[in-house]
Design a protein around this motif. Sequence first.
Motif, PDB file in Angstrom:
ATOM      1  N   PHE A 205      35.052  36.434  53.083  1.00  0.00           N
ATOM      2  CA  PHE A 205      35.055  37.347  51.947  1.00  0.00           C
ATOM      3  C   PHE A 205      33.669  37.927  51.709  1.00  0.00           C
ATOM      4  O   PHE A 205      32.656  37.274  51.947  1.00  0.00           O
ATOM      5  N   GLN A 206      33.666  39.162  51.222  1.00  0.00           N
ATOM      6  CA  GLN A 206      32.425  39.853  50.904  1.00  0.00           C
ATOM      7  C   GLN A 206      32.459  40.334  49.460  1.00  0.00           C
ATOM      8  O   GLN A 206      33.533  40.564  48.893  1.00  0.00           O
ATOM      9  N   LYS A 207      31.283  40.475  48.881  1.00  0.00           N
ATOM     10  CA  LYS A 207      31.182  41.117  47.575  1.00  0.00           C
ATOM     11  C   LYS A 207      31.859  42.486  47.662  1.00  0.00           C
ATOM     12  O   LYS A 207      31.722  43.192  48.662  1.00  0.00           O
ATOM     13  N   ASP A 208      32.608  42.842  46.651  1.00  0.00           N
ATOM     14  CA  ASP A 208      33.332  44.112  46.527  1.00  0.00           C
ATOM     15  C   ASP A 208      34.732  44.077  47.135  1.00  0.00           C
ATOM     16  O   ASP A 208      35.495  45.033  46.952  1.00  0.00           O
ATOM     17  N   ASP A 209      35.093  43.025  47.872  1.00  0.00           N
ATOM     18  CA  ASP A 209      36.458  42.951  48.390  1.00  0.00           C
ATOM     19  C   ASP A 209      37.448  42.955  47.227  1.00  0.00           C
ATOM     20  O   ASP A 209      37.207  42.335  46.180  1.00  0.00           O
ATOM     21  N   ILE A 210      38.569  43.639  47.425  1.00  0.00           N
ATOM     22  CA  ILE A 210      39.629  43.679  46.424  1.00  0.00           C
ATOM     23  C   ILE A 210      40.717  42.703  46.865  1.00  0.00           C
ATOM     24  O   ILE A 210      41.244  42.815  47.977  1.00  0.00           O
ATOM     25  N   ILE A 211      41.043  41.755  45.995  1.00  0.00           N
ATOM     26  CA  ILE A 211      41.965  40.672  46.332  1.00  0.00           C
ATOM     27  C   ILE A 211      43.286  40.885  45.595  1.00  0.00           C
ATOM     28  O   ILE A 211      43.308  40.980  44.359  1.00  0.00           O
ATOM     29  N   GLY A 215      51.614  40.834  41.748  1.00  0.00           N
ATOM     30  CA  GLY A 215      51.452  41.207  40.353  1.00  0.00           C
ATOM     31  C   GLY A 215      50.064  41.008  39.794  1.00  0.00           C
ATOM     32  O   GLY A 215      49.884  41.007  38.566  1.00  0.00           O
ATOM     33  N   HIS A 216      49.050  40.875  40.642  1.00  0.00           N
ATOM     34  CA  HIS A 216      47.699  40.634  40.138  1.00  0.00           C
ATOM     35  C   HIS A 216      46.672  41.158  41.134  1.00  0.00           C
ATOM     36  O   HIS A 216      46.967  41.332  42.324  1.00  0.00           O
ATOM     37  N   VAL A 217      45.443  41.404  40.637  1.00  0.00           N
ATOM     38  CA  VAL A 217      44.363  41.882  41.497  1.00  0.00           C
ATOM     39  C   VAL A 217      43.025  41.494  40.883  1.00  0.00           C
ATOM     40  O   VAL A 217      42.884  41.409  39.658  1.00  0.00           O
ATOM     41  N   GLY A 218      42.052  41.229  41.745  1.00  0.00           N
ATOM     42  CA  GLY A 218      40.699  40.926  41.300  1.00  0.00           C
ATOM     43  C   GLY A 218      39.688  41.477  42.292  1.00  0.00           C
ATOM     44  O   GLY A 218      40.055  41.999  43.351  1.00  0.00           O
ATOM     45  N   MET A 219      38.403  41.348  41.967  1.00  0.00           N
ATOM     46  CA  MET A 219      37.326  41.856  42.816  1.00  0.00           C
ATOM     47  C   MET A 219      36.323  40.742  43.079  1.00  0.00           C
ATOM     48  O   MET A 219      35.932  40.023  42.152  1.00  0.00           O
ATOM     49  N   MET A 220      35.886  40.614  44.322  1.00  0.00           N
ATOM     50  CA  MET A 220      34.968  39.541  44.680  1.00  0.00           C
ATOM     51  C   MET A 220      33.552  39.850  44.195  1.00  0.00           C
ATOM     52  O   MET A 220      32.984  40.905  44.489  1.00  0.00           O
TER      53      MET A 220
END
Length: 259
Positions: A205-211, A215-220
Amino acid sequence: MQFSIGTKGWICDALVNMHDEDQPLATQLLYGESVEILSEIDDDGFVKVKNFYDGYEGFIKASSISLEERAKPTHFTNAIKTFIHHEPDVKTKPLSYLPFAVEITLTDRQENGFGYAQDLGWVYLKNLTPIDEPVTDFIETAKRFLNVPYLYGGRSMSGIDCSALVQLCLKTAGIKARRDAREQVLELGTLVTDNAPVDLTKIEFQKDDIIYFKGHVGMMVNDQDMIHANATAMCVSIDNLKEFVKNVNLPVTAVRRVK
């Protein structure tokens, strides 16, 4: 006010609730966003519209739409809440406010660190960023929303949901994103993997990756932690990705990269 189907208008209130047939709060529209009229005004004063920015459709109060021509926006608000003043003076009582990522037209009038926004009033200049100067570090932008309450359908500092946090932070970084996570995951950036459930031990994983989850989402924030608006903490929080997946039993379904 007379509306014709197919007419283009724009949102003239700071923040407008939109509902649809299934949800009392489907999303919110921000001041200045352009909409297309899709229906006649009903007996309760609502009209169906489409938000041109993300294609979202639903019903809003017709009184929140202006049909007048609007000047081309020059700046967007970079603070999660920006007050509008009658005079260029911090001691004056605010007339109203603007949420984050609202596009406005700044005139040449400047005084005491304020600029005059067309159709609005005086706005503190440090709360504005030129539209042609996007803020590329959208993770730092997202951190401004830490502890903002979680609100399904919310799109502002008063309450925000997971996909709106992603959409608005990317917007001020010059990256267009759809409103819902189920739409974002199909087209945003470059796909790293959608081999669900994603094996977290095999992804660097890298900073700025979208996970994305179901039904959900986050940002690294870094290679381990994620910032997201969530109903577990009921606010915007930073959590260890692996611990979050384990604690809520919500596997990752896709990872996308926008940088």
